[in-house]
Scaffold this motif. Structure first.
Motif, mmCIF file in Angstrom:
data_model
loop_
_atom_site.group_PDB
_atom_site.id
_atom_site.type_symbol
_atom_site.label_atom_id
_atom_site.label_comp_id
_atom_site.label_asym_id
_atom_site.label_seq_id
_atom_site.Cartn_x
_atom_site.Cartn_y
_atom_site.Cartn_z
ATOM 1 N N GLN A 1 0.819 -1.198 -0.125
ATOM 2 C CA GLN A 1 0.042 -0.179 0.053
ATOM 3 C C GLN A 1 0.838 1.267 -0.002
ATOM 4 O O GLN A 1 1.887 1.278 0.673
ATOM 5 N N GLN A 2 0.546 2.209 -0.749
ATOM 6 C CA GLN A 2 1.398 3.398 -0.730
ATOM 7 C C GLN A 2 0.718 4.661 -0.081
ATOM 8 O O GLN A 2 -0.579 4.791 -0.491
ATOM 9 N N LEU A 3 1.324 5.230 0.718
ATOM 10 C CA LEU A 3 0.743 6.169 1.567
ATOM 11 C C LEU A 3 1.514 7.630 1.257
ATOM 12 O O LEU A 3 2.731 7.545 0.997
ATOM 13 N N ALA A 4 0.947 8.582 1.358
ATOM 14 C CA ALA A 4 1.557 9.727 1.060
ATOM 15 C C ALA A 4 1.189 10.611 2.503
ATOM 16 O O ALA A 4 0.250 10.839 3.075
ATOM 17 N N VAL A 5 2.480 11.156 3.100
ATOM 18 C CA VAL A 5 2.774 11.704 4.126
ATOM 19 C C VAL A 5 2.554 13.240 4.138
ATOM 20 O O VAL A 5 3.692 13.743 3.161
ATOM 21 N N ARG A 6 1.714 14.043 4.531
ATOM 22 C CA ARG A 6 1.717 15.546 4.480
ATOM 23 C C ARG A 6 2.849 16.263 5.004
ATOM 24 O O ARG A 6 3.103 15.696 6.497
ATOM 25 N N ASP A 7 3.625 16.786 4.210
ATOM 26 C CA ASP A 7 4.758 17.447 4.874
ATOM 27 C C ASP A 7 4.899 18.778 4.103
ATOM 28 O O ASP A 7 4.261 19.025 3.055
ATOM 29 N N GLU A 8 5.744 19.468 4.507
ATOM 30 C CA GLU A 8 6.210 20.667 3.832
ATOM 31 C C GLU A 8 6.713 20.635 2.373
ATOM 32 O O GLU A 8 7.313 19.716 2.303
ATOM 33 N N GLY A 9 5.991 21.213 1.492
ATOM 34 C CA GLY A 9 6.718 21.057 0.205
ATOM 35 C C GLY A 9 5.935 19.644 -0.507
ATOM 36 O O GLY A 9 4.381 19.653 -0.257
ATOM 37 N N SER A 10 6.558 19.291 -1.181
ATOM 38 C CA SER A 10 5.840 17.922 -1.826
ATOM 39 C C SER A 10 5.711 16.775 -0.960
ATOM 40 O O SER A 10 6.346 16.797 0.243
ATOM 41 N N PRO A 11 4.505 15.836 -1.254
ATOM 42 C CA PRO A 11 4.167 14.944 -0.368
ATOM 43 C C PRO A 11 5.546 13.584 -0.235
ATOM 44 O O PRO A 11 6.025 13.448 -1.371
ATOM 45 N N LEU A 12 5.528 13.428 0.972
ATOM 46 C CA LEU A 12 6.386 12.178 1.198
ATOM 47 C C LEU A 12 5.729 10.771 0.857
ATOM 48 O O LEU A 12 4.800 10.448 1.906
ATOM 49 N N LEU A 13 6.247 10.064 -0.008
ATOM 50 C CA LEU A 13 5.648 8.851 -0.319
ATOM 51 C C LEU A 13 6.238 7.817 0.442
ATOM 52 O O LEU A 13 7.305 7.449 0.152
ATOM 53 N N ILE A 14 5.517 6.747 0.921
ATOM 54 C CA ILE A 14 6.165 5.631 1.518
ATOM 55 C C ILE A 14 5.200 4.506 1.006
ATOM 56 O O ILE A 14 3.897 4.668 0.794
ATOM 57 N N ASP A 15 5.801 3.252 0.856
ATOM 58 C CA ASP A 15 5.207 2.281 0.319
ATOM 59 C C ASP A 15 5.287 1.130 1.374
ATOM 60 O O ASP A 15 6.479 0.713 2.143
ATOM 61 N N VAL A 16 4.246 0.459 2.029
ATOM 62 C CA VAL A 16 4.185 -0.566 3.188
ATOM 63 C C VAL A 16 3.850 -1.746 2.736
ATOM 64 O O VAL A 16 2.607 -1.934 2.181
ATOM 65 N N VAL A 17 4.649 -2.859 2.907
ATOM 66 C CA VAL A 17 4.397 -4.113 2.264
ATOM 67 C C VAL A 17 4.477 -5.188 3.519
ATOM 68 O O VAL A 17 5.594 -5.280 4.047
ATOM 69 N N GLY A 18 3.524 -5.529 3.724
ATOM 70 C CA GLY A 18 3.377 -6.876 5.022
ATOM 71 C C GLY A 18 1.839 -7.290 4.873
ATOM 72 O O GLY A 18 1.308 -7.024 4.412
ATOM 73 N N ASP A 19 1.806 -8.552 5.876
ATOM 74 C CA ASP A 19 0.711 -9.235 5.799
ATOM 75 C C ASP A 19 0.145 -8.570 6.943
ATOM 76 O O ASP A 19 0.201 -8.219 7.907
ATOM 77 N N LEU A 20 -1.393 -8.257 6.452
ATOM 78 C CA LEU A 20 -2.346 -7.524 7.185
ATOM 79 C C LEU A 20 -3.012 -8.387 8.236
ATOM 80 O O LEU A 20 -3.489 -7.988 9.284
ATOM 81 N N ASP A 21 -2.691 -9.689 8.232
ATOM 82 C CA ASP A 21 -3.522 -10.645 9.199
ATOM 83 C C ASP A 21 -2.653 -10.923 10.435
ATOM 84 O O ASP A 21 -3.064 -11.647 11.142
ATOM 85 N N ARG A 22 -1.407 -10.462 10.484
ATOM 86 C CA ARG A 22 -0.578 -10.493 11.485
ATOM 87 C C ARG A 22 0.447 -9.604 12.002
ATOM 88 O O ARG A 22 0.768 -8.645 10.885
ATOM 89 N N GLN A 23 0.681 -9.401 13.149
ATOM 90 C CA GLN A 23 1.688 -8.329 13.456
ATOM 91 C C GLN A 23 3.175 -8.645 13.024
ATOM 92 O O GLN A 23 3.450 -9.687 13.334
ATOM 93 N N PRO A 24 3.676 -7.606 12.279
ATOM 94 C CA PRO A 24 5.004 -8.030 12.065
ATOM 95 C C PRO A 24 6.071 -8.340 13.180
ATOM 96 O O PRO A 24 5.904 -7.679 14.098
ATOM 97 N N ARG A 25 7.044 -9.217 12.609
ATOM 98 C CA ARG A 25 8.130 -9.299 13.813
ATOM 99 C C ARG A 25 9.040 -8.216 14.005
ATOM 100 O O ARG A 25 9.612 -7.942 14.737
ATOM 101 N N LYS A 26 9.515 -7.674 12.825
ATOM 102 C CA LYS A 26 10.110 -6.429 12.750
ATOM 103 C C LYS A 26 9.836 -5.544 11.370
ATOM 104 O O LYS A 26 9.103 -6.125 10.529
ATOM 105 N N LEU A 27 10.215 -4.497 11.658
ATOM 106 C CA LEU A 27 10.227 -3.364 10.474
ATOM 107 C C LEU A 27 11.455 -3.523 9.591
ATOM 108 O O LEU A 27 12.407 -3.661 10.258
ATOM 109 N N VAL A 28 11.303 -3.133 8.550
ATOM 110 C CA VAL A 28 12.672 -3.226 7.551
ATOM 111 C C VAL A 28 12.423 -1.772 6.700
ATOM 112 O O VAL A 28 11.429 -1.696 5.868
ATOM 113 N N PHE A 29 13.026 -0.821 6.972
ATOM 114 C CA PHE A 29 13.001 0.414 6.152
ATOM 115 C C PHE A 29 13.886 0.494 4.999
ATOM 116 O O PHE A 29 15.159 -0.129 5.294
ATOM 117 N N MET A 30 13.508 0.727 3.813
ATOM 118 C CA MET A 30 14.272 0.467 2.615
ATOM 119 C C MET A 30 14.450 1.671 1.903
ATOM 120 O O MET A 30 13.306 2.421 1.437
#
Length: 176
Positions: A1-30
């Protein structure tokens, strides 16, 4: 899922990929390489890629997209997004950087002590020739060495040789 975070100037786009049916063991920022976005870096090829591998291991991958402003801006954006996710989920995280994103990941790890567990640098930029960049690279190296001295691991990898491998959560995988 791609999200746009409102911020000064242009929006900050982030993509989040994970299984929605379980809590992630860890986050990996790429962090993508210069001029590329998350999908171009980490979703190639379409069905056998690093992002889906991480998801299948129970991790949540968060791609931080580039915006105008260069590496300094991307470093600020990374800190903002990593802090946001870490505060809400209270789980450890890894940081992956490809190419210029690898240089940024090293710089980030040397600057912030905010719960980073592992750092993976993939096919990063080579030698620095400008004096200011050489000093910053030396500072980053010293910061990463301090993390190593604390027992945290850094794993530089590339896709150039037949014996290159990478390890994520103690699972070894051959390059795609």
């Amino acid at each position: 899922q791609q999200l746009a975070v409102r911020d000064e100037g242009s929006p900050l786009l982030i993509d989040v990929v994970g299984d929605l049916d379980r809590q992630p063991r860890k986050l990996v920022f790429m962090l993508p390489g210069g001029g590329l976005n998350f999908a171009a870096n980490y979703f190639t090829p379409a069905y056998r890629n690093l992002t889906h591998f991480l998801r299948k291991q129970g991790l949540c991958a968060v791609g931080i997209g580039p915006r105008p402003g260069g590496l300094a801006r991307l470093k600020q954006d990374a800190h903002k997004i990593i802090s946001l996710f870490s505060e809400r989920l209270d789980i450890s995280y890894d940081l992956v950087g490809h190419s210029a994103g690898g240089a940024l990941a090293l710089d980030y790890a040397a600057t912030y002590n905010d719960g980073l567990e592992r750092l993976m640098v993939i096919d990063t930029t080579g030698a620095f020739t400008e004096p200011a960049l050489r000093r910053r690279a030396a500072e980053s190296l010293a910061g990463v060495q301090a993390l190593l001295d604390q027992g945290k691991t850094t794993m530089p990898i590339g896709l150039g040789g037949p014996n290159n491998r990478f390890s994520i959560s103690n699972v070894e995988v051959d390059p795609i």
